[in-house]
Design an enzyme around this catalytic site. Structure first.
Site, PDB file in Angstrom:
ATOM      1  N   PHE A  11       0.650  -1.001  -0.150  1.00 60.73           N
ATOM      2  CA  PHE A  11       0.034   0.107   0.448  1.00 60.73           C
ATOM      3  C   PHE A  11       0.405   0.713   0.164  1.00 60.73           C
ATOM      4  O   PHE A  11       0.767   1.985  -1.325  1.00 60.73           O
ATOM      5  CB  PHE A  11      -0.442   0.229   1.177  1.00 60.73           C
ATOM      6  CG  PHE A  11      -1.852   0.822   1.669  1.00 60.73           C
ATOM      7  CD1 PHE A  11      -2.131   1.543   0.470  1.00 60.73           C
ATOM      8  CD2 PHE A  11      -1.845   1.869   2.895  1.00 60.73           C
ATOM      9  CE1 PHE A  11      -3.033   3.160   0.568  1.00 60.73           C
ATOM     10  CE2 PHE A  11      -3.200   2.199   3.201  1.00 60.73           C
ATOM     11  CZ  PHE A  11      -3.433   3.393   2.074  1.00 60.73           C
ATOM     12  N   ILE A  12       1.877   1.914   0.886  1.00 61.05           N
ATOM     13  CA  ILE A  12       2.450   2.714   1.042  1.00 61.05           C
ATOM     14  C   ILE A  12       3.925   3.148  -0.237  1.00 61.05           C
ATOM     15  O   ILE A  12       3.923   3.580  -0.675  1.00 61.05           O
ATOM     16  CB  ILE A  12       2.330   2.399   2.705  1.00 61.05           C
ATOM     17  CG1 ILE A  12       1.534   3.239   3.572  1.00 61.05           C
ATOM     18  CG2 ILE A  12       3.670   4.108   2.833  1.00 61.05           C
ATOM     19  CD1 ILE A  12       2.239   3.175   5.330  1.00 61.05           C
ATOM     20  N   ASP A  33      10.168  -6.782  -3.175  1.00 57.98           N
ATOM     21  CA  ASP A  33       8.919  -7.873  -2.279  1.00 57.98           C
ATOM     22  C   ASP A  33       8.981  -9.273  -2.106  1.00 57.98           C
ATOM     23  O   ASP A  33       9.110  -9.658  -4.059  1.00 57.98           O
ATOM     24  CB  ASP A  33       7.695  -6.587  -2.799  1.00 57.98           C
ATOM     25  CG  ASP A  33       5.952  -6.504  -2.284  1.00 57.98           C
ATOM     26  OD1 ASP A  33       6.159  -7.670  -1.638  1.00 57.98           O
ATOM     27  OD2 ASP A  33       6.102  -5.116  -1.382  1.00 57.98           O
ATOM     28  N   ASP A  34       7.867  -9.275  -1.572  1.00 60.35           N
ATOM     29  CA  ASP A  34       8.135 -11.150  -1.564  1.00 60.35           C
ATOM     30  C   ASP A  34       6.391 -11.254  -2.549  1.00 60.35           C
ATOM     31  O   ASP A  34       6.665 -12.684  -2.283  1.00 60.35           O
ATOM     32  CB  ASP A  34       8.405 -11.853  -0.150  1.00 60.35           C
ATOM     33  CG  ASP A  34       7.689 -11.559   0.607  1.00 60.35           C
ATOM     34  OD1 ASP A  34       6.099 -10.783   0.687  1.00 60.35           O
ATOM     35  OD2 ASP A  34       7.569 -12.263   1.843  1.00 60.35           O
ATOM     36  N   SER A 117       5.153   2.400  14.021  1.00 60.05           N
ATOM     37  CA  SER A 117       4.097   2.079  13.738  1.00 60.05           C
ATOM     38  C   SER A 117       2.965   3.206  14.867  1.00 60.05           C
ATOM     39  O   SER A 117       3.550   3.123  16.128  1.00 60.05           O
ATOM     40  CB  SER A 117       3.271   1.306  13.733  1.00 60.05           C
ATOM     41  OG  SER A 117       1.899   1.131  14.423  1.00 60.05           O
ATOM     42  N   TYR A 140       2.154  -6.669  17.155  1.00 62.67           N
ATOM     43  CA  TYR A 140       2.710  -6.169  16.399  1.00 62.67           C
ATOM     44  C   TYR A 140       3.254  -4.758  16.261  1.00 62.67           C
ATOM     45  O   TYR A 140       4.455  -4.195  15.433  1.00 62.67           O
ATOM     46  CB  TYR A 140       1.374  -6.382  14.972  1.00 62.67           C
ATOM     47  CG  TYR A 140       1.874  -5.085  14.359  1.00 62.67           C
ATOM     48  CD1 TYR A 140       2.711  -4.655  12.717  1.00 62.67           C
ATOM     49  CD2 TYR A 140       1.472  -4.137  14.403  1.00 62.67           C
ATOM     50  CE1 TYR A 140       2.514  -3.887  12.455  1.00 62.67           C
ATOM     51  CE2 TYR A 140       0.872  -2.292  13.833  1.00 62.67           C
ATOM     52  CZ  TYR A 140       2.248  -2.434  12.999  1.00 62.67           C
ATOM     53  OH  TYR A 140       2.083  -1.381  11.738  1.00 62.67           O
ATOM     54  N   LYS A 179      -5.003  -5.107   0.793  1.00 63.41           N
ATOM     55  CA  LYS A 179      -4.480  -5.417   1.907  1.00 63.41           C
ATOM     56  C   LYS A 179      -5.622  -6.906   3.200  1.00 63.41           C
ATOM     57  O   LYS A 179      -5.193  -7.399   3.876  1.00 63.41           O
ATOM     58  CB  LYS A 179      -4.450  -4.357   3.186  1.00 63.41           C
ATOM     59  CG  LYS A 179      -2.803  -3.445   2.758  1.00 63.41           C
ATOM     60  CD  LYS A 179      -3.167  -2.668   3.293  1.00 63.41           C
ATOM     61  CE  LYS A 179      -2.263  -2.952   4.989  1.00 63.41           C
ATOM     62  NZ  LYS A 179      -2.239  -1.634   5.478  1.00 63.41           N
TER      63      LYS A 179
END
Length: 308
Positions: A11-12, A33-34, A117, A140, A179
């Site tokens: 997304f970001i 990216d995976d 975050s 998280y 997402k």
């Protein structure tokens, strides 16, 4: 300028990739990216190179470090599903892999801009301040707190390497659809409304979040790229809004009348109220958000409506 974006299909990351391509057309932008949660469609229109790999892979980082040289790294790769409870997995992907990124950055003498975050704050009294109490409610948030500690120690040891960490609050906007259940409540409620379904909220929809539009998040990242600054900063609007307000705004913009279905929250680690103190990011990066919640949703709906 040579730029690496980890999590660039997400997304970001994908929004940053496209913005860099537009703002700095002569730059070389690479995405790593995976594709476990990122999606190739987020990169349609992106003209740079894509490297497929897992950020946990030390051999991959050895190869990238030898094969390439970058001036800037945007580290956005992470597990972003806050409901995942596998502690080891979360720590390996979010925190431990960060050490590989830092070693690469050090070898290149590159600037680093990474994603932390608001989850690091947990349920401390708002507004949340960078220097305030940090009490993450889940693994998280804890993994991001550990990242911040690793970054802080790195900044102290290597002050000549510029490092900016962004504690993102609730980001929404273009590119989040892939997402799935981790997409913003704005997107989730929108989907319910256009499908003729009732939005579902935890009782009684009065929980509040600092919702920040993706275009303001990209703005913060571009400022970090341009400024000669290191530090950890909140990225939000400085204003908290309730989920009930989200329903009201979307219902009004879509001209859809609805009734909310309320149910008990099943999580014992739920953040009830988040609000960013954005004093530091204003002072050091000159950041102020361009979009209120109403303005951001209105702009976002232009794209969502075109996808129907």
């Amino acid at each position: 300028m040579r730029v690496l974006i980890t999590g660039g299909a997400g997304f970001i990351g994908s929004n940053i990739a496209k913005s860099l391509q537009e703002r700095y057309p002569s730059s070389k932008v690479y995405v790593l990216d995976d594709f476990s949660s990122g999606h190739f469609k987020n990169l349609l229109g992106f003209k740079g190179e894509v490297i497929t790999g897992d950020i946990r892979d030390a051999e991959l980082w050895d190869w990238i470090t030898k094969e390439y040289e970058f001036d800037v790294v945007f580290h956005k790769a992470a597990i972003t599903d806050t409901t995942i409870t596998d502690q080891r997995l979360m720590m390996e992907v979010n925190a431990e892999s960060f050490r590989h990124v830092l070693r690469a950055v050090l070898s290149w003498k590159a600037k680093l801009i990474y994603a932390s975050s608001a989850g690091v704050y947990g349920n401390v009294p708002p507004p949340m301040r960078e220097e305030g109490e940090l009490k993450p409610e889940n693994i998280y948030g804890f993994s991001k707190l550990v990242m911040d500690r690793i970054a802080t120690n790195f900044m102290e040891k290597y002050p000549h390497i510029k490092v900016v960490g962004f504690r993102y609050f609730n980001v929404y906007g273009q590119g989040e659809a892939y997402k799935g259940k981790s997409a913003s409540m704005i997107y989730q409620i929108y989907k319910k409304l256009v499908l003729g379904e009732r939005p579902r909220l935890f009782k009684w929809g009065e929980q509040k979040r600092d919702f920040v539009y993706i275009k303001d998040v990209v703005k913060a990242n571009m400022l970090a790229l341009e400024k000669d600054v290191s530090g950890i900063f909140n990225v939000g609007t400085g204003t908290a809004r309730s989920f009930n307000e989200i329903v009201e705004i979307l219902s009004r913009e879509l001209s859809i009348k609805t009734e909310v279905e309320y149910f008990d929250c099943p999580y014992d680690f739920y953040q009830k109220y988040t609000q960013a103190d954005i004093t530091r990011i204003k002072e050091y990066l000159g950041y102020t958000p361009d979009y209120t919640l109403e303005e951001g949703i209105k702009d976002y709906l232009k794209e969502l409506s075109s996808c129907l």
